[in-house]
Design a protein around this motif. Structure first.
Motif, short mmCIF file in Angstrom:
data_model
loop_
_atom_site.label_atom_id
_atom_site.label_comp_id
_atom_site.label_asym_id
_atom_site.label_seq_id
_atom_site.Cartn_x
_atom_site.Cartn_y
_atom_site.Cartn_z
N THR A 168 0.85 -1.19 0.00
CA THR A 168 0.00 0.00 0.00
C THR A 168 0.89 1.24 0.00
N TYR A 169 0.38 2.30 -0.60
CA TYR A 169 1.11 3.55 -0.64
C TYR A 169 1.16 4.17 0.75
N THR A 170 2.35 4.54 1.19
CA THR A 170 2.53 5.14 2.50
C THR A 170 3.48 6.31 2.36
N GLU A 171 3.20 7.40 3.05
CA GLU A 171 4.10 8.53 2.96
C GLU A 171 4.40 9.10 4.35
N TRP A 172 5.51 9.80 4.43
CA TRP A 172 5.93 10.43 5.68
C TRP A 172 5.44 11.87 5.66
N SER A 173 4.55 12.21 6.56
CA SER A 173 4.08 13.59 6.62
C SER A 173 3.48 13.86 7.99
N PHE B 233 15.20 10.46 4.10
CA PHE B 233 14.05 9.63 4.42
C PHE B 233 12.83 10.48 4.78
N LYS B 234 13.06 11.60 5.45
CA LYS B 234 11.96 12.45 5.89
C LYS B 234 11.51 13.44 4.81
#
Length: 250
Positions: free
Chosen positions: A87-92, A191-192
């Motif tokens: 699944t698409y996952t993002e850092w925010s 990474f962030k």
């Protein structure tokens, strides 16, 4: 060469054979296989296409083998989830957005990738990295993430990179050198999503996208790198791009 066949030798030990008909196609495949080589079929010879028309990620070896033997270029895409169930996952905003990670999950994921990258650089005996101009940056305000998620070391390196990017006169001559002791901080910024850059040396390229996928391109050491990936509980897929062009090797 002749009316029915045209042979062209291209870059990186590729040979192209154009035929006006498929009458001897199976015989040609048998000759190539018997010689211990590999083939791929194209509707039109790649050297006749414009560069942008060649899909860099569509290359597959025609006889079904994805890994010809030898010490050649590899391109691996690494993910934190099984590629078949990803699944698409993002850092925010962490758990405030759909598919976001909470802080504890993020830290666990970051450590996996971080240790893999450090082990990868150690395997290739890389003691410093050179970063060039034209860099991309994202502020904490743009990320809408509280400042306490970023360490003082990250802030210091972030400011140094910004200053370099704004003041360097010729980045092709003057690179920003990242020593080994700052590798961890550099990749934490990447990474962030606060710093965007391809990390390249003569033997490898590292790229990280916003959905927790890491791209490692390198020469040789395929099994060793795959073992590192699996050791850290991550997943890999091999890609077959046109060598050099697809991954930015010089």
């Amino acid at each position: 060469m002749g009316n029915n066949i045209n042979i062209h030798f291209g870059y990186d030990y590729y040979m192209y054979v154009e035929m006006s008909s498929k009458a001897y196609f199976k015989e040609l495949q048998q000759i190539i296989t018997a010689a211990g080589l590999y083939w791929q079929e194209f509707p039109i010879a790649p050297y006749h296409l414009d560069k942008e028309d060649v899909d860099a990620l569509s290359f597959r070896w025609g006889n079904g083998q994805t890994n010809p033997p030898g010490d050649y270029h590899h391109d691996l895409r690494i993910s934190k989830d099984n590629p078949l169930n990803r699944t698409y996952t993002e850092w925010s905003h962490f758990d405030e957005i759909e598919n976001g990670l909470d802080w504890e999950e993020y830290q666990a994921v970051e450590q996996k990738y971080l240790q893999l990258v450090l082990d990868f650089l150690e395997l290739f005996q890389i003691d410093q990295l050179a970063v060039n101009g034209g860099l991309g940056f994202t502020t904490i305000q743009e990320l809408s993430v509280p400042a306490h998620y970023f360490s003082p070391q990250e802030e210091t390196l972030f400011q140094q990179l910004q200053e370099y990017n704004e003041t360097v006169e010729d980045w092709t001559v003057e690179s920003f050198i990242i020593p080994k002791e700052d590798f961890t901080t550099l990749f934490q910024l990447i990474f962030k999503g606060r710093f965007y850059a391809w990390i390249s040396t003569d033997s490898l390229t590292i790229q990280f996208d916003s959905s927790y996928r890491l791209y490692l391109s390198f020469y040789g050491y395929k099994k060793e790198v795959q073992q590192l990936i699996e050791k850290h509980g991550l997943y890999w897929q091999e890609r077959q791009p046109p060598y050099h062009e697809a991954v930015g090797f010089s």
